[in-house]
Design an enzyme around this catalytic site. Structure first.
Site, mmCIF file in Angstrom:
data_model
loop_
_atom_site.group_PDB
_atom_site.id
_atom_site.type_symbol
_atom_site.label_atom_id
_atom_site.label_comp_id
_atom_site.label_asym_id
_atom_site.label_seq_id
_atom_site.Cartn_x
_atom_site.Cartn_y
_atom_site.Cartn_z
ATOM 1 N N HIS A 246 73.983 69.637 34.025
ATOM 2 C CA HIS A 246 74.457 68.460 34.967
ATOM 3 C C HIS A 246 74.780 67.368 34.084
ATOM 4 O O HIS A 246 74.352 67.160 33.042
ATOM 5 C CB HIS A 246 73.665 68.008 36.098
ATOM 6 C CG HIS A 246 74.089 67.348 36.991
ATOM 7 N ND1 HIS A 246 74.246 65.944 36.744
ATOM 8 C CD2 HIS A 246 74.618 67.617 38.343
ATOM 9 C CE1 HIS A 246 74.902 65.310 38.032
ATOM 10 N NE2 HIS A 246 75.219 66.307 38.846
ATOM 11 N N GLU A 305 74.201 73.340 42.625
ATOM 12 C CA GLU A 305 75.314 74.358 42.859
ATOM 13 C C GLU A 305 74.580 75.961 42.984
ATOM 14 O O GLU A 305 75.108 76.516 43.810
ATOM 15 C CB GLU A 305 76.252 74.748 41.539
ATOM 16 C CG GLU A 305 77.257 73.448 41.770
ATOM 17 C CD GLU A 305 77.918 73.235 40.319
ATOM 18 O OE1 GLU A 305 77.803 74.090 39.598
ATOM 19 O OE2 GLU A 305 78.755 72.097 40.185
#
Length: 363
Positions: A246, A305
């Protein structure tokens, strides 16, 4: 100058704080862990929107008004035609949202919160040759979304799972789509314009378009025994492992654990494919071990995700619709940021540095 505005502070906000070093997310003074355990979508929406309109916002009132707004915006589904049906779901949803009047009032905000929740299930049903289902204003936002999508009342576990997802992704600092919303809001264009800009930013694969490929990766891996080999070969080809790493978090994304926990009641009650979950857990463990070995200097952990893909698949959403579901949850954050910017900020007008050629001096 920092390319991509990396670490540039562009706004003060009371809405959310993302601590990438500690792996912590705070929304309006409440930790994500507490919110996702105790709050519904309506609770979180009331929390985020409080103080930005000319009236107090109670959760019970919001639930009633949001139900009415879903019924109101459903009339726009009649505007669907063959051309819109062929578009990706998020694009069709955006086109229908563009039909809504612009404004800065609470009624406009309600219609914008209702719009993706109504339009996305309608679009998905039409793409399958099925008739869209009208909203049921007496249901909660999450329950109504699932009823309009699947044509039956959802279980309490399914409603709780979707609530957990919508709460988890309701706001997340000054990400690309939220920044787009604030830029438009700073021009006083109106909330509909701000939300449309945000959806346009979200649909980019570098922002909101990555959960679907997580399922593609699991399909390709196929079995727990093949996980380590497949992941190693993917890294040898220079591919990114979907659902890992991320831009902000240097440790595990706290939203990943929230969504992993939200899946557990569905697993316990047999409402999700347990083999699919076991495969995902095997891929997660193999990926973390492989990434630690191959990229020891880069902090790459599970992001939101990975378990988003599994949760939305379990609830019946096709993977091409995942970005649209993201928009359902994030719209309340976009509206809150837009109102904060409009009420307290200035026109956003950064400077650029010219690096092109200069005029030639006259001979």
């Amino acid at each position: 100058m920092n390319n991509g505005l990396e670490d540039v502070i562009a706004a003060e906000t009371r809405l959310s704080d993302v601590d990438g070093e500690a792996g912590r997310l705070i929304i309006r003074g409440v930790s994500l862990d507490h919110l996702v355990t105790h709050a519904t979508y309506e609770d979180t929406a009331a929390l985020l929107l409080d103080g930005f309109f000319d009236r107090p916002i109670s959760v019970s009132e919001l639930k009633v008004q949001l139900g009415r707004a879903r019924a109101e915006v459903f009339a726009n589904v009649q505007a669907m035609d063959a051309m819109l049906e062929k578009l990706p779901p998020v694009d069709a949803m955006r086109a229908l949202t563009a039909r809504l009047a612009d404004g800065e009032d609470f009624e406009t905000a309600l219609r914008l919160l209702a719009a993706p929740a109504v339009f996305l299930p309608a679009v998905l049903r039409l793409r399958k040759g099925e008739t869209p289902i009208a909203p049921n204003p007496s249901l909660s936002q999450s329950a109504d979304i699932l009823a309009m999508l699947n044509g039956a009342l959802p279980s309490k576990e399914q409603v709780a799972a979707l609530d957990a997802y919508l709460v988890t992704i309701s706001d997340h600092g000054l990400n690309a789509s939220t920044f787009a919303s604030r830029v438009i809001a700073s021009t006083k264009a109106g909330l509909t314009s701000s939300v449309l800009a945000a959806v346009s930013a979200l649909k980019g694969p570098l922002h909101g378009g990555a959960p679907g490929p997580v399922l593609d990766m699991l399909d390709d891996v196929g079995s727990e025994a093949h996980a380590e080999t497949w992941l190693g070969e993917a890294l040898d080809r220079g591919e990114r492992l979907m659902g890992f790493g991320h831009r902000i978090y240097r440790v595990r994304d706290p939203r990943a654990d929230a969504l992993k926990d939200a899946l557990k009641p569905l697993v316990a009650t047999g409402q999700v494919d347990r083999d699919r979950i076991r495969l995902a857990e095997a891929v997660e463990q193999a990926a973390l071990a492989t990434l630690k070995e191959r990229k020891p200097d880069r902090p790459l952990d599970v992001n939101v995700e990975f378990y988003t893909a599994l949760l939305l698949e379990a609830l019946g959403f096709p993977r091409e619709a995942f970005t649209g579901v993201f928009a359902i949850g994030r719209t309340v954050g976009w509206i809150a940021h837009a109102r904060e910017q409009a009420l307290e900020g200035r026109l956003i007008r950064p400077r650029s540095v010219y690096v092109g050629p200069l005029p030639q001096a006259a001979a």
